[in-house]
Design an enzyme around this catalytic site. Structure first.
Site, PDB file in Angstrom:
ATOM      1  N   ALA A 177      27.966  42.422  45.462  1.00 12.78           N
ATOM      2  CA  ALA A 177      29.045  41.870  44.637  1.00 12.78           C
ATOM      3  C   ALA A 177      28.770  40.405  44.307  1.00 12.78           C
ATOM      4  O   ALA A 177      28.329  39.634  45.162  1.00 12.78           O
ATOM      5  CB  ALA A 177      30.379  42.004  45.373  1.00 12.78           C
ATOM      6  N   ASP A 201      33.578  46.847  33.503  1.00 14.33           N
ATOM      7  CA  ASP A 201      34.313  45.609  33.250  1.00 14.33           C
ATOM      8  C   ASP A 201      34.127  44.596  34.375  1.00 14.33           C
ATOM      9  O   ASP A 201      34.122  43.384  34.130  1.00 14.33           O
ATOM     10  CB  ASP A 201      35.799  45.923  33.074  1.00 14.33           C
ATOM     11  CG  ASP A 201      36.054  46.790  31.847  1.00 14.33           C
ATOM     12  OD1 ASP A 201      35.332  46.631  30.850  1.00 14.33           O
ATOM     13  OD2 ASP A 201      36.968  47.631  31.895  1.00 14.33           O
TER      14      ASP A 201
END
Length: 536
Positions: A177, A201
């Site tokens: 991440a 997204d």
């Protein structure tokens, strides 16, 4: 039709018929000599590449080295020496298909004279080199997002098109991440024309935040101050859909099709879109471009993180759980309401070449010590609302996706300098279900309910309010409240745990590879070689 500056004109054979091929500085045109009504006029912006071809027309299944797929040779022939034996030119171009799609199409021009082929390729090369297109791209791939198909999508659908167009690429596969967000701030991106992500997204949000922070640092802008005027990055962003919702591509192209997005990148399509900055106590939390929500959708996102093994279905499962729990939240919101585009009842939709987005001037609204403050003479109305909410939804774009065909806010615009705030206040479970159903299917206006309020704003502040529990009779089937409960914000699919925030819209802050949604006839045929678009 105006001829313009004719760069080349000669006769070629196309599908065993004689055609006259013309090149000008604006377009390439081929028309059948026997019938001038059979004419195709193609603007250079839609040309992907031209390559020499030496296929034996009598042997349909044997292709020459320029047409045969080979990763080392699948590039435009314009930058290479054209072989003397080449007797044909293969033109690859992007073609509108159906309601929203683009697809790659090819036509072959044959000639008996190699010199004519070389002359055509030489003239085309000069024009294509002068177009404002990306020549080198930095691409981030998220192999873990959505259905975990990003790598496969890139290898099968994206890479061959980029190679065909002669675009140099550097690929980074993210491993954790915020990997892309960190990398974009550290590596040298000055020699790239664009930065593209293959993912959803969340991946796009990483790139957006990394690029904006990098740009503000370089320009000496204190981005932690909400009133700061931000600097637009010089580099363009692109997104190739491979996520769960793909709202950004749905809102800017009308569809989540990787081939369509790739062709738009190759063509150098540009679209300026609004960005929201989100602050808490003079500290930047995040930049957002599509969806921001407190309450129901924030709780759904938190719960869905526990069930990532379910894939995209986890959102349906968690959403159903949170609907049954029926949590309410009390808070106070201060709104700077604009008069840009009438209201929720306005039937105008943001489409390619949108007049609203092209006529609205870029503005700057500063924040005062006691709330929202106007300093540029823009006509604003200020409103403070304190209440009990099921959800506070904020849409900077329509937030279209497969789960809601027209989006959370169908009249939202991409570049008008505003965001739409939708307040869903206390109501029964049945009424909330009706609101969700209308938002998903738009069989009726979801904002017609008396418990739903819609505001178009340029800036707002929200603060949660602590309260004691209230007893609700079971007869009205109302959603229940828990004492001193606070929610989180769902920000473009990422969790913001701080509920007290200030949001400001920065008009047309970034450039994206897209044209905006083009409305077309679904059965349209683009030119004489199109075939039946409805079968695509």
């Amino acid at each position: 039709m105006a001829e313009g500056n004719v760069l080349f004109r000669n006769r070629f054979v196309v599908k065993n018929k004689l055609y006259r091929v013309s090149l000008t500085s604006d377009y390439i045109c081929w028309e059948q000599e026997a019938s001038t009504d059979l004419r195709t006029v193609l603007p250079w912006e839609e040309v992907i590449s031209l390559s020499p071809c030496d296929c034996d027309i009598s042997t349909k299944h044997v292709k020459c080295q320029y047409c045969r797929y080979n990763p080392d040779r699948c590039r435009t022939g314009l930058g290479e020496q054209v072989p003397l034996q080449a007797r044909a030119v293969k033109l690859y171009y992007a073609e509108r298909c159906g309601k929203y799609k683009w697809r790659l199409t090819a036509v072959t021009f044959r000639s008996q004279k190699g010199a004519v082929v070389r002359e055509l390729l030489g003239a085309a090369k000069k024009v294509l080199q002068g177009l404002d297109r990306p020549h080198r791209l930095l691409i981030f791939i998220n192999p873990y997002g959505g259905k975990k198909a990003a790598l496969q999508i890139f290898e099968r659908k994206v890479a061959p098109l980029l190679q065909l167009a002669g675009i140099d690429i550097e690929v980074i596969v993210t491993q954790y991440a915020n990997h892309a967000r960190n990398m974009i701030q550290e590596i040298d991106i000055e020699h790239f024309d664009g930065v593209v992500c293959v993912g959803g997204d969340g991946m796009f949000s990483e790139l957006l935040n990394g690029l904006l922070v990098r740009t503000q640092k370089k320009a000496g802008v204190n981005y932690d101050v909400p009133s700061s005027s931000l600097v637009t990055p010089q580099i363009c962003l692109g997104v190739i859909p491979a996520g769960s919702t793909d709202a950004v591509t749905y809102c800017t192209t009308g569809i989540n099709d990787p081939v369509t997005s790739t062709l738009l990148i190759i063509m150098g399509a540009k679209l300026s879109i609004d960005i929201c900055s989100i602050h808490h106590d003079e500290y930047l939390l995040q930049y957002a471009t599509s969806f921001l929500s407190y309450g129901y959708f924030g709780d759904t996102l938190v719960d869905s993180e526990k069930h990532r093994w379910m894939g995209p279905k986890r959102y349906d499962y968690s959403g159903f759980k949170k609907f049954l729990q029926g949590q309410l939240y009390e808070g106070e919101i201060k709104l700077a309401i604009t008069n840009v585009v009438d209201s929720v009842n306005d039937k105008d939709r943001c489409r390619a070449g949108c007049k609203v987005c092209t006529t609205v001037t870029r503005t700057s609204i500063d924040s005062g010590a006691n709330g929202l403050k106007q300093d540029n003479g823009k006509d604003l109305k200020y409103l403070k609302i304190r209440g009990t909410f099921i959800a506070i939804n904020v849409a900077t774009m329509t937030c279209r996706c497969a789960m809601t065909k027209d989006g959370i806010s169908p009249t939202a615009h991409l570049g008008n300098g505003c965001t739409d705030v939708i307040l869903v206040t206390k109501c029964s479970r049945l009424n909330f279900l009706r609101y969700l159903f209308r938002t998903a299917f738009h069989n009726a206006n979801p904002f017609d309910f008396d418990f739903v309020q819609f505001y178009r704003v340029s800036e707002f502040q929200f603060s949660p309010v602590e309260y004691s529990s209230q007893t609700i009779s079971s007869e009205d089937q109302s959603i229940q409240e828990n004492e001193s409960k606070k929610s989180v914000w769902n920000c473009d699919g990422e969790i913001l745990s701080e509920p007290a925030i200030q949001v400001k819209v920065h008009q047309q802050l970034i450039n994206l590879y897209a044209y905006g949604i083009e409305e077309r006839d679904q059965q349209m045929c683009c030119n004489i070689f199109c075939g039946s678009c409805k079968n695509i």
